[in-house]
Enzyme design. Structure first.
Site, PDB file in Angstrom:
ATOM      1  N   GLU A 267      -6.101  -0.766  -7.283  1.00  0.00           N
ATOM      2  CA  GLU A 267      -4.712   0.014  -8.676  1.00  0.00           C
ATOM      3  C   GLU A 267      -3.185  -0.673  -8.693  1.00  0.00           C
ATOM      4  O   GLU A 267      -3.549  -1.758  -8.139  1.00  0.00           O
ATOM      5  CB  GLU A 267      -4.266   0.935  -7.245  1.00  0.00           C
ATOM      6  CG  GLU A 267      -4.933   1.885  -6.490  1.00  0.00           C
ATOM      7  CD  GLU A 267      -5.005   2.689  -5.889  1.00  0.00           C
ATOM      8  OE1 GLU A 267      -4.513   3.850  -5.153  1.00  0.00           O
ATOM      9  OE2 GLU A 267      -4.232   2.560  -4.476  1.00  0.00           O
TER      10      GLU A 267
ATOM     11  N   SER B 295       0.840  -1.520  -0.197  1.00  0.00           N
ATOM     12  CA  SER B 295       0.102   0.451   0.071  1.00  0.00           C
ATOM     13  C   SER B 295       0.929   1.470  -0.112  1.00  0.00           C
ATOM     14  O   SER B 295       0.029   2.749   0.183  1.00  0.00           O
ATOM     15  CB  SER B 295      -0.891   0.369   1.118  1.00  0.00           C
ATOM     16  OG  SER B 295      -0.039   0.068   2.067  1.00  0.00           O
TER      17      SER B 295
ATOM     18  N   ASN C 278      -4.278   6.397  -1.376  1.00  0.00           N
ATOM     19  CA  ASN C 278      -3.638   6.317   0.370  1.00  0.00           C
ATOM     20  C   ASN C 278      -3.197   8.013  -0.027  1.00  0.00           C
ATOM     21  O   ASN C 278      -2.801   8.550   1.035  1.00  0.00           O
ATOM     22  CB  ASN C 278      -2.910   5.870   0.620  1.00  0.00           C
ATOM     23  CG  ASN C 278      -3.184   4.441   1.029  1.00  0.00           C
ATOM     24  OD1 ASN C 278      -4.171   4.655   1.279  1.00  0.00           O
ATOM     25  ND2 ASN C 278      -2.770   3.146   1.280  1.00  0.00           N
TER      26      ASN C 278
ATOM     27  N   HIS D  25      -3.085  -3.157  -5.741  1.00  0.00           N
ATOM     28  CA  HIS D  25      -3.875  -2.607  -3.839  1.00  0.00           C
ATOM     29  C   HIS D  25      -4.847  -2.492  -3.881  1.00  0.00           C
ATOM     30  O   HIS D  25      -5.433  -1.968  -4.430  1.00  0.00           O
ATOM     31  CB  HIS D  25      -3.079  -0.694  -4.430  1.00  0.00           C
ATOM     32  CG  HIS D  25      -2.781  -1.147  -2.619  1.00  0.00           C
ATOM     33  ND1 HIS D  25      -2.892   0.543  -2.544  1.00  0.00           N
ATOM     34  CD2 HIS D  25      -3.526  -1.422  -1.766  1.00  0.00           C
ATOM     35  CE1 HIS D  25      -3.418   0.535  -0.714  1.00  0.00           C
ATOM     36  NE2 HIS D  25      -3.659   0.198  -0.807  1.00  0.00           N
TER      37      HIS D  25
END
Ligand code: CAA
Length: 290
Positions: free
Chosen positions: A158, A125, A196, A146
């Site tokens: 992702e 991540s 993120n 991800h």
């Protein structure tokens, strides 16, 4: 005629790491009809994960009135105690500890086990896919995939292209993710990727807001749930992600980017130092009882 790489489809999937993410990803792949080998060096953890995935699949079959599917699912899920059990897999997704050297040494070991054209995908991540791949002899086959927690529920994945990841690998991975009934988005190999990078400053600001005594933990969470229609407030979500995971990501992202919005709050550092890591330890911003 030898098929080109792009003609080769994924038939068998390997998952390394039987924690929350690895188990969730394995479940998603089995549900999509793939044969899945899940591996972990922790054999007790692997056993627990296998039982959990089977229970979740049973629940799914029951809910969707497809009891007959359960035999297929059970046949397609294999708990592999040895890394060599992954030798026939076309893609291996790792969801092990979020440490660069751990992922690098796993991928090096996997390159000696899997076929030459097998894809090695990291569920990292926050680490750089390019750096993970730098330890490999076939970096063109290394990619980031991800998933989000809980993987069986969250539709986004992702797909991260490292500096040396080739387009053929990206295309095969995008097709594979679509076959999992997930939405892939292609992302550059930058700190935090897309999600993120955007949510972490918000989680950090929620912690600063609590620390400054501006509102209670419950009201901060309600404010975001009720104004933005988020399923969880930012403090509850931080507990759910894991405060250690968040701190680790923020520290490396702050170091890399220098962005003040990523500088971890004192409160987060203090809680992690005290061992309050969120849901997994039973205490974070909230208390959790099993
Ligand atoms: N595994 C599998 N299924 C799960 C699950 C899990 N861990 N947790 C919940 N579910 C399923 C339930 O079985 C249920 O399915 P059905 O509707 O088919 O019965 C459904 O999800 C809803 O669950 P609940 O009714 O128990 O609870 P809820 O409605 O409160 O939803 C939630 C729970 C799905 C976790 C919801 O609160 C939510 O979406 N929260 C936000 C989660 C989020 O933002 N995740 C991203 C985190 S960031 C990340 O992962 C990336 C990173 O790098 C840190």
């Amino acid at each position: 005629m030898t098929p080109t790489h792009t003609e080769q489809t994924v038939k068998q999937v390997g998952v390394v790491g039987s924690g929350i993410m690895g188990s969730g990803i394995a479940q998603v792949c089995v549900q999509a009809g793939y044969r899945v080998v899940i591996h972990d060096i922790d054999t007790a953890g692997l056993k627990q994960s296998y039982a959990k995935i089977i229970a979740n699949l049973e629940k799914w079959c029951h809910k969707h009135d497809q009891a007959e599917q359960m035999d297929v699912f059970t046949n397609n899920l294999i708990a592999g105690a040895a890394l060599t059990d992954l030798q026939d897999t076309d893609i291996v997704i790792e969801a092990v500890t979020e440490r660069l050297e751990v992922k690098q040494s796993l991928f090096c070991a996997l390159e000696n086990v899997v076929r030459e054209n097998a894809i090695l995908a990291s569920n990292t991540s926050g680490l750089s896919v390019t750096e993970i791949a730098s330890a490999c002899t076939r970096p063109q086959r290394v990619v980031g995939t991800h998933f989000f927690n809980p993987a069986p529920v969250m539709p986004l994945v992702e797909v991260i292209q490292g500096e040396k990841t080739d387009d053929d690998t990206i295309n095969r991975v995008v097709t594979f993710i679509e076959r999992l009934n997930k939405k892939p988005i292609k992302v550059k190999d930058v700190s935090g990727f897309v999600v993120n990078r955007i949510i972490t400053p918000m989680l950090n600001e929620a912690m600063h807001t609590l620390e400054a005594g501006i509102a209670s933990r419950e009201d901060i969470d309600e404010a975001i749930k009720l104004s933005m229609r988020h399923p969880m407030g930012p403090l509850a979500l931080s507990d759910y992600i894991g405060l250690d995971t968040l701190l680790y990501f923020m520290e490396s992202a702050y170091q890399e980017t220098g962005k003040e919005s990523l500088k971890p709050s004192h409160l987060l550092k203090k809680m992690v130092a005290e061992g309050h890591l969120g849901v997994k330890t039973g205490k974070g911003f909230y208390e959790y009882y099993k």
